[in-house]
Design a protein around this motif. Structure first.
Motif, PDB file in Angstrom:
ATOM      1  N   LEU A 110       0.898   4.281  -2.859  1.00 48.76           N
ATOM      2  CA  LEU A 110       0.711   5.714  -2.603  1.00 48.76           C
ATOM      3  C   LEU A 110       1.826   6.526  -3.240  1.00 48.76           C
ATOM      4  N   GLN A 132       0.829  -1.200   0.000  1.00 45.05           N
ATOM      5  CA  GLN A 132       0.000   0.000   0.000  1.00 45.05           C
ATOM      6  C   GLN A 132       0.870   1.259   0.000  1.00 45.05           C
ATOM      7  N   THR A 188      -4.052   6.024  -5.242  1.00 43.18           N
ATOM      8  CA  THR A 188      -4.593   6.489  -3.966  1.00 43.18           C
ATOM      9  C   THR A 188      -5.960   5.903  -3.627  1.00 43.18           C
ATOM     10  N   ASP A 189      -6.462   4.976  -4.449  1.00 47.32           N
ATOM     11  CA  ASP A 189      -7.829   4.488  -4.243  1.00 47.32           C
ATOM     12  C   ASP A 189      -7.906   3.131  -3.565  1.00 47.32           C
TER      13      ASP A 189
END
Length: 366
Positions: A110, A106, A115-116
């Motif tokens: 980023l 993750q 970003t989702d």
């Protein structure tokens, strides 16, 4: 000697996207493909996934072109009515020991601008995918699937409508630099091209080595990673793509769904020395073992071999994860030649972005 403005060698999804971009720019484009049809190799032997862009090293060509290519590809599919579906993907931690790697993924996402991603714990997963056995997952809503053949048909149609021409069973055996461009050796004849894009996929590095004047040291070392796929017979309970955490050489033996909802698993990773699409049915044992970690209900005998694909991976001792290499005059010293090396996954997702980058580099030769 015949002369043409631009030649694209290779009619896979990358070659077709590049040819389309050049033709829409108003250039005269000839696409040379040694097979009897377009898209016979990596472009049609993959998972047909539109990737989100979270896996790749920050600032890499793969990360940059995947993120931009994803947006361009979804827009293109909508405009051209190309069959696709934004199913979303679950990247899973089977048990608590895998959580640090999932957190790290993750964080990488980023940094890459993805970003989702959202977290799903065991309770939520039980509601979303009751058949899945996992401790937690990252959900990627922008991951999807696509009809790769339909995409290539559309790219070719656009290119031809803009004046490009596809020539099948046209083998380029080498070339040399001239004062007016590149002279290509095509089926025993010579063809003069102002600009040449080497989009030969699995053999791009082999072809570059046959271009007189290209320094040997500028051609990267490429290894072939073969991955086989097994299809599931019967029903499955899943509505999303299911991916374990990445492994060396690939993204793990994952579940993908086709546009009809049929499930297939793969690819695994097997390093080979030549282009060989043999599917060894005995590899299914490793599939059962891997898949049952997160789907214990998988019945014995439910998997059958389907096909294999090969990923050309650029080997760089300084970078453990191979990247795309778009190499122009600055890399090999020959004006008008652009080599595309190591275009593997996420090449399908990134095809339109890569085409834009190649077009930008070609403009400096005109």
């Amino acid at each position: 000697m015949d002369r043409v403005d631009c030649v694209v060698i290779g009619a896979g999804v990358i070659g077709l996207a590049v040819a389309r971009a050049l033709a829409l720019e108003g250039r005269e484009v000839l696409i040379l493909e040694e097979e009897a049809a377009f898209g016979q190799h990596t472009s049609s032997r993959n998972s047909e996934v539109i990737h989100a862009g979270m896996y790749y090293p920050a600032g890499s060509m793969k990360a940059l072109h995947c993120l931009r290519g994803k947006r361009l590809l979804y827009q293109y599919c909508r405009e051209r009515s190309i069959a696709h579906r934004q199913l979303g993907k679950l990247i899973i931690a089977v048990d608590d020991s895998e959580m640090p790697r999932l957190v790290a993924l993750q964080e990488k996402a980023l940094v890459n601008g993805v970003t989702d991603l959202t977290w799903m714990d065991k309770r939520v997963l039980a509601e979303v995918e009751p058949g899945l056995h996992a401790h937690a997952a990252l959900f990627s809503p922008s991951t999807g699937i696509i009809d790769s053949h339909g995409l290539m048909l559309s790219l070719l149609a656009d290119a031809e409508a803009a004046g490009a021409q596809l020539v099948l069973q046209a083998r380029v055996s080498g070339g040399r630099e001239s004062d007016d461009g590149m002279v290509l050796f095509v089926d025993g004849e010579e063809l003069l091209a102002g600009t040449v894009v080497n989009a030969a996929g699995l053999t791009a590095h082999v072809l570059a080595a046959k271009m007189r004047g290209v320094p040997h040291e500028t051609i990267p070392r490429v290894r072939y990673a073969r991955g086989v796929y097994f299809a599931l017979s019967g029903h499955h309970p899943f509505s999303h793509l299911i991916y374990p955490l990445p492994e060396p050489g690939g993204l793990g033996t994952h579940l993908t769904l086709d546009l009809a909802g049929q499930a297939r698993f793969g690819p695994d990773v097997e390093w080979i020395n030549r282009v060989d699409y043999t599917v060894d049915p005995d590899r299914v044992d490793g599939f059962y073992q891997s898949i049952r970690r997160w789907w214990p209900q998988l019945a014995q005998g439910a998997l059958s071999p389907t096909y294999s694909g090969i990923r050309p991976k650029v080997i760089n001792e300084d970078k453990p994860e191979g990247d795309f290499l778009i190499q122009g005059q600055e890399g090999h010293g020959i004006r008008g030649l652009i080599n595309l090396f190591g275009i593997e996954s996420p090449g399908l997702t990134a095809c339109l972005a890569i085409a834009d980058e190649v077009l930008r580099r070609c403009r400096q030769y005109w």
